[in-house]
Write a protein that holds these residues in place. Structure first.
Motif, mmCIF file in Angstrom:
data_model
loop_
_atom_site.group_PDB
_atom_site.id
_atom_site.type_symbol
_atom_site.label_atom_id
_atom_site.label_comp_id
_atom_site.label_asym_id
_atom_site.label_seq_id
_atom_site.Cartn_x
_atom_site.Cartn_y
_atom_site.Cartn_z
ATOM 1 N N ILE A 20 66.674 83.800 125.026
ATOM 2 C CA ILE A 20 67.991 83.137 125.040
ATOM 3 C C ILE A 20 68.040 82.081 126.154
ATOM 4 C CG2 ILE A 20 70.461 83.492 125.486
ATOM 5 C CD1 ILE A 20 70.069 86.313 124.154
ATOM 6 N N VAL A 21 67.576 82.451 127.349
ATOM 7 C CA VAL A 21 67.588 81.542 128.501
ATOM 8 C C VAL A 21 66.745 80.296 128.203
ATOM 9 C CG1 VAL A 21 66.706 81.311 130.869
ATOM 10 C CG2 VAL A 21 68.134 83.278 130.254
ATOM 11 N N GLU A 22 65.563 80.515 127.644
ATOM 12 C CA GLU A 22 64.678 79.382 127.352
ATOM 13 C C GLU A 22 65.203 78.528 126.206
ATOM 14 O OE1 GLU A 22 60.899 81.385 127.009
ATOM 15 O OE2 GLU A 22 60.552 81.253 129.183
ATOM 16 N N LYS A 23 65.889 79.156 125.255
ATOM 17 C CA LYS A 23 66.501 78.417 124.147
ATOM 18 C C LYS A 23 67.575 77.457 124.681
ATOM 19 C CE LYS A 23 69.223 80.392 120.947
ATOM 20 N NZ LYS A 23 69.602 81.300 119.862
ATOM 21 N N LEU A 24 68.206 77.849 125.786
ATOM 22 C CA LEU A 24 69.223 77.000 126.417
ATOM 23 C C LEU A 24 68.582 75.887 127.252
ATOM 24 C CD1 LEU A 24 71.780 79.714 127.618
ATOM 25 C CD2 LEU A 24 72.082 78.090 125.744
ATOM 26 N N GLY A 25 67.251 75.923 127.365
ATOM 27 C CA GLY A 25 66.557 74.885 128.120
ATOM 28 C C GLY A 25 66.356 75.206 129.588
ATOM 29 N N HIS A 26 66.560 76.477 129.969
ATOM 30 C CA HIS A 26 66.407 76.879 131.366
ATOM 31 C C HIS A 26 65.060 77.565 131.582
ATOM 32 C CE1 HIS A 26 70.540 75.776 131.847
ATOM 33 N NE2 HIS A 26 70.971 76.735 131.060
ATOM 34 N N GLU A 27 64.655 77.621 132.837
ATOM 35 C CA GLU A 27 63.437 78.330 133.211
ATOM 36 C C GLU A 27 63.792 79.790 133.459
ATOM 37 O OE1 GLU A 27 60.265 78.514 136.933
ATOM 38 O OE2 GLU A 27 61.760 76.911 136.880
ATOM 39 N N ALA A 28 63.014 80.722 132.893
ATOM 40 C CA ALA A 28 63.258 82.153 133.082
ATOM 41 C C ALA A 28 62.174 82.746 133.979
ATOM 42 C CB ALA A 28 63.279 82.860 131.741
ATOM 43 N N ILE A 29 62.620 83.494 134.991
ATOM 44 C CA ILE A 29 61.722 84.246 135.866
ATOM 45 C C ILE A 29 62.091 85.706 135.618
ATOM 46 C CG2 ILE A 29 60.950 84.563 138.255
ATOM 47 C CD1 ILE A 29 62.850 82.143 138.898
ATOM 48 N N THR A 30 61.139 86.614 135.651
ATOM 49 C CA THR A 30 61.470 88.012 135.381
ATOM 50 C C THR A 30 61.009 88.938 136.498
ATOM 51 O OG1 THR A 30 59.430 88.371 134.125
ATOM 52 C CG2 THR A 30 61.359 87.675 132.873
ATOM 53 N N ALA A 31 61.705 90.080 136.596
ATOM 54 C CA ALA A 31 61.331 91.160 137.510
ATOM 55 C C ALA A 31 61.634 92.468 136.794
ATOM 56 C CB ALA A 31 62.128 91.056 138.803
ATOM 57 N N GLU A 32 60.793 93.491 137.008
ATOM 58 C CA GLU A 32 60.906 94.735 136.252
ATOM 59 C C GLU A 32 61.739 95.827 136.909
ATOM 60 O OE1 GLU A 32 57.531 93.307 136.211
ATOM 61 O OE2 GLU A 32 58.239 92.352 134.384
ATOM 62 N N ASP A 33 62.201 95.635 138.129
ATOM 63 C CA ASP A 33 63.092 96.621 138.750
ATOM 64 C C ASP A 33 63.916 95.954 139.841
ATOM 65 O OD1 ASP A 33 61.789 96.870 141.392
ATOM 66 O OD2 ASP A 33 60.196 97.938 140.337
ATOM 67 N N GLY A 34 64.876 96.702 140.367
ATOM 68 C CA GLY A 34 65.796 96.132 141.346
ATOM 69 C C GLY A 34 65.123 95.631 142.609
ATOM 70 N N ALA A 35 64.146 96.394 143.123
ATOM 71 C CA ALA A 35 63.455 95.980 144.351
ATOM 72 C C ALA A 35 62.709 94.665 144.125
ATOM 73 C CB ALA A 35 62.496 97.082 144.806
ATOM 74 N N ALA A 36 62.000 94.569 142.991
ATOM 75 C CA ALA A 36 61.289 93.327 142.662
ATOM 76 C C ALA A 36 62.284 92.191 142.445
ATOM 77 C CB ALA A 36 60.427 93.534 141.414
ATOM 78 N N GLY A 37 63.458 92.510 141.901
ATOM 79 C CA GLY A 37 64.498 91.510 141.678
ATOM 80 C C GLY A 37 65.014 90.919 142.978
ATOM 81 N N VAL A 38 65.222 91.782 143.978
ATOM 82 C CA VAL A 38 65.691 91.314 145.289
ATOM 83 C C VAL A 38 64.637 90.391 145.910
ATOM 84 C CG1 VAL A 38 66.287 92.028 147.652
ATOM 85 C CG2 VAL A 38 67.198 93.297 145.695
ATOM 86 N N GLU A 39 63.368 90.811 145.836
ATOM 87 C CA GLU A 39 62.279 89.992 146.386
ATOM 88 C C GLU A 39 62.176 88.655 145.654
ATOM 89 O OE1 GLU A 39 60.714 90.583 149.247
ATOM 90 O OE2 GLU A 39 62.129 92.247 149.267
#
Length: 122
Positions: A20-39
């Motif tokens: 969905i994010v990429e369809k809107l033309g944005h760059e998507a970065i991913t993280a698999e858990d909250g700690a990785a998300g904060v980092e």
């Protein structure tokens, strides 16, 4: 184009939101858990974060609180995207610093509307 961080421990949810994010033309970065998300938030400085709540290591409420209380990342809007659909969960999530709360399974148009609104400063 915005950079959007998606934090979710479900590979299928990650891929769905990334699409969905990429369809809107944005760059998507991913993280698999909250700690990785904060980092990732600290390292990548995304324009917006889509955050699951029920995750290992650090849940989404804890990660949202960490990001919104950290001076360098406090400006980044966070959208909680979760199966937790109780009113108390929504209130708690917003108190942790989230700018929006969407329950799963979400409607794609609803997610797009929230992303566009927050990226426009709403």
């Amino acid at each position: 184009m915005a950079r959007i961080l998606i934090v979710d421990d479900s590979p299928s949810q990650l891929m769905g939101m990334k699409r969905i994010v990429e369809k809107l033309g944005h760059e998507a970065i991913t993280a698999e858990d909250g700690a990785a998300g904060v980092e990732a938030a600290k390292a990548q400085m995304p324009d917006l974060i889509l955050m699951d709540v029920v995750m290992p290591n650090l849940n989404g409420f804890q990660a949202t609180r960490a990001i919104s209380k950290e001076a360098s990342t406090a400006h980044i809007p966070i959208v909680l995207v979760t199966t937790k659909d109780q009113e108390t969960d929504k209130v708690w999530g917003m108190r942790q610093g989230a700018k929006a709360y969407i329950t799963k399974p979400f409607n794609e148009n609803q997610l797009i509307e929230v992303i566009n609104s927050l990226l426009a400063g709403g």
